[in-house]
Design a protein around this motif. Structure first.
Motif, PDB file in Angstrom:
ATOM      1  N   ALA A 167       0.811  -1.229   0.000  1.00  0.00           N
ATOM      2  CA  ALA A 167       0.000   0.000   0.000  1.00  0.00           C
ATOM      3  C   ALA A 167       0.848   1.286   0.000  1.00  0.00           C
ATOM      4  N   ALA A 203       0.805   4.069  -3.018  1.00  0.00           N
ATOM      5  CA  ALA A 203       0.492   5.496  -2.841  1.00  0.00           C
ATOM      6  C   ALA A 203       1.670   6.354  -3.306  1.00  0.00           C
ATOM      7  N   ALA A 205      -3.628   1.726   4.141  1.00  0.00           N
ATOM      8  CA  ALA A 205      -4.667   1.609   3.118  1.00  0.00           C
ATOM      9  C   ALA A 205      -5.309   2.973   2.875  1.00  0.00           C
ATOM     10  N   ALA A 206      -5.481   3.751   3.967  1.00  0.00           N
ATOM     11  CA  ALA A 206      -6.059   5.092   3.830  1.00  0.00           C
ATOM     12  C   ALA A 206      -5.140   5.988   2.986  1.00  0.00           C
ATOM     13  N   TYR A 222      -3.207   5.024   0.651  1.00  0.00           N
ATOM     14  CA  TYR A 222      -3.375   4.597  -0.750  1.00  0.00           C
ATOM     15  C   TYR A 222      -4.674   5.161  -1.329  1.00  0.00           C
ATOM     16  N   LEU A 223      -5.762   5.068  -0.563  1.00  0.00           N
ATOM     17  CA  LEU A 223      -7.053   5.563  -1.060  1.00  0.00           C
ATOM     18  C   LEU A 223      -6.988   7.068  -1.325  1.00  0.00           C
ATOM     19  N   SER A 250      -4.345   8.712  -2.099  1.00  0.00           N
ATOM     20  CA  SER A 250      -3.502   8.944  -3.284  1.00  0.00           C
ATOM     21  C   SER A 250      -4.293   8.781  -4.576  1.00  0.00           C
ATOM     22  N   LEU A 251      -5.344   7.960  -4.523  1.00  0.00           N
ATOM     23  CA  LEU A 251      -6.149   7.754  -5.731  1.00  0.00           C
ATOM     24  C   LEU A 251      -6.895   9.021  -6.130  1.00  0.00           C
TER      25      LEU A 251
END
Lengths: 270, 262
Positions: free
Chosen positions: A209, A213, A259-260, A262-263, A265-266
């Motif tokens: 992750a 990111a 994970a947050a 990564y999210l 970064s999307l």
């Protein structure tokens, strides 16, 4: 239950060392589109440990760690062979999937023959805990951090070039097959060793992750590695901090934080 | 200077034991801008890959700049530079344009592959040659397709090759970039004596500067020679089929297949 400060400090050192490996290796995994390799390597270690435990009746000196490392190298070799001749992307991803299924099947088969008292030793390869580190675990993580840093320092350009353009690099004379094998072996060995020490959740969360990111913001591979290290270390710090205050698993919090990242970064539009 | 860029005799090439190229006899002049054309699956890319030791030679022989492959492959790879289809390059790796331009040169240099001032100068000179020095510190993956293609050509040039092998450098590239790529290949031949062998579907942008063309179909050589002599209506119909329309412009024949001209 409050966790002792010494345990937290020891876990923080381990988290920092895992982040060093994650920062060095995670971006390589993402560059090659092989994030599933992290999972496959951990499960291959499981199969290798089971095999070593079974063989101990004839070879008493055979430590399960050797079996785990050996199987991780087998997975790296199979994935590397699948990518030979420039057939990198899809072929390697399929080989990772097959290795995962194959090693899990082997594990199930071998566990059927293993005496019940040895089964926890096998599962121990997937369920390490950063708050229950033994001196051997800490030494293992330190060793993998050193191995990861040494590999990336010695072969940085070779790994990046093989990832960017395997066919073109080979055409210009780079031994892509060899460097792929070295890279995959270091990843597989490090991931399997770290999984035993700190557990599967934390390793998946901190290797893939943060790199996923970081690659969306990075200006170059080294920048990507530095960002992945910071996100990884930040996630584990957050996990340990919260676990010191309330009774929660630091691995689970670290996993959710990374994970947050990564999210978030999307949301960046490239 | 060797007189041939690529010379093949009775060449069979394949992946595994399945031949993709069969019985190819060819002598591409050097230095020249030469084109290998044909429909999909004709074996064009396989011929380039065989020249670089990336495809298996089943029988016959192939020489690049007079050097046998695979016997003296290291020498070939040192003297030749390859420009792959840009689709073969991974977009997942965040690299600056200058990092891409240095790549082939540093690979040929061998370990530890640290760039010196001389390496950086050579990469910058190559970027200047293809009119991409302005993008030196930009992210490679954020450039347009045509600009990326020119950077990949600069990457090859920075390694100071005697011969460039280019795989579909004109596909998915805007008209301006096609013109610039053709101009770069002509200048390389005329000013530096560096030859180019270009695999392409579309000979049109290269027709004004190309010296030689080889037509492949289903793994066999149909015709080869100067453009006006090789691109005849008969030969074009042999490779693109009887439904292809053939038009003549400026003494050179082109095939029209569907809505695309070749």
């Amino acid at each position: 239950m409050r966790v002792a400060i010494e345990t937290i400090l020891l876990a923080a050192v381990a988290g920092l060392l895992v982040s060093v490996s994650a920062g060095a290796l995670g971006p390589l995994v993402v560059f090659r589109g092989l994030s599933f390799l992290v999972s496959a390597a951990a499960h291959a270690a499981l199969g290798g440990a089971a095999l070593a435990l079974l063989l101990q009746s004839r070879l008493p000196w055979l430590d399960p760690t050797f079996g785990a490392a050996g199987m991780a190298v087998v997975v790296a070799s199979v994935v590397g062979a699948a990518g030979r001749g420039g057939r990198s992307g899809e072929s390697m991803e399929v080989a990772v999937g097959v290795s995962f299924a194959g090693s899990m099947s082997l594990t199930v088969l071998l566990m059927y023959w293993l005496p019940p008292e040895k089964l926890p030793l096998v599962w121990g390869y997937l369920v390490g805990d950063i708050l229950l580190l033994s001196p051997v675990d800490l030494a293992t993580i330190a060793l993998t951090a050193t191995l990861s840093l040494a590999a990336i320092t010695a072969f940085y350009r070779e790994f990046v070039y093989s990832s960017f353009d395997p066919v073109g690099s080979e055409a210009h004379g780079l031994r892509v097959g060899l460097y792929d094998w070295i890279m995959l072996t270091v990843i597989a060995l490090s991931v399997s060793a770290m999984t035993k020490a700190v557990g599967a959740i934390l390793v998946y969360a901190l290797v893939v992750a943060p790199a996923g990111a970081a690659v969306r913001f990075a200006r170059g591979p080294k920048h990507c590695m530095a960002l992945a290290f910071l996100i990884s270390a930040g996630s584990i710090a957050m996990g340990l901090l919260l676990s010191a205050i309330v009774n929660v698993s630091p691995s689970a919090i670290a996993g959710m934080v990374s994970a947050a990242f990564y999210l978030i970064s999307l949301l960046r539009v490239e | 200077m060797p007189s041939h860029a690529i010379e093949a005799r009775g060449l069979d090439v394949g992946y595994g034991s399945r031949p993709v190229l069969r019985g190819v006899d060819l002598a591409i002049p050097h230095p020249s801008v030469s084109v290998i054309m044909g429909p999909n699956g004709a074996g064009k890319t396989t011929l380039l890959k065989a020249s670089l030791g990336l495809a298996r030679i089943l029988s016959g022989e192939i020489r690049v700049l007079g050097v046998p492959v695979p016997g003296r492959l290291e020498e070939v790879r040192r003297r030749v530079a390859y420009v792959p289809q840009k689709e073969e390059v991974s977009w997942g790796v965040p690299l600056r344009v200058i990092d891409v331009a240095l790549m082939a040169r540093l690979i040929k240099k061998g370990p530890p592959r640290r760039p010196t001032r001389e390496d950086v100068d050579a990469a910058e000179e190559a970027l200047e040659f293809v009119d991409m020095l302005w993008a030196r510190d930009r992210c490679f993956k954020k450039l347009s397709g045509g600009q990326q293609q020119r950077v990949l050509i600069a990457r090859a040039l920075a390694s100071k090759p005697e011969l460039l092998l280019l795989d579909e450098p004109l596909s998915a590239v805007d008209a301006e970039s096609r013109r610039k790529i053709a101009e770069v290949l002509a200048r390389l031949r005329d000013e530096k004596g560096v030859g180019s062998v270009v695999v392409t579907h579309d000979v049109n942008p290269l027709a004004p500067i190309a010296d030689y063309v080889a037509l492949l179909s289903e793994g066999r050589l149909v015709a080869a020679g100067p453009l006006a002599a090789a691109l005849t209506p008969e030969n074009l119909r042999k490779i693109y089929g009887p439904v292809a329309k053939v038009v003549e412009v400026g003494g050179i024949c082109y095939a029209i297949v569907g809505d695309a001209h070749r």
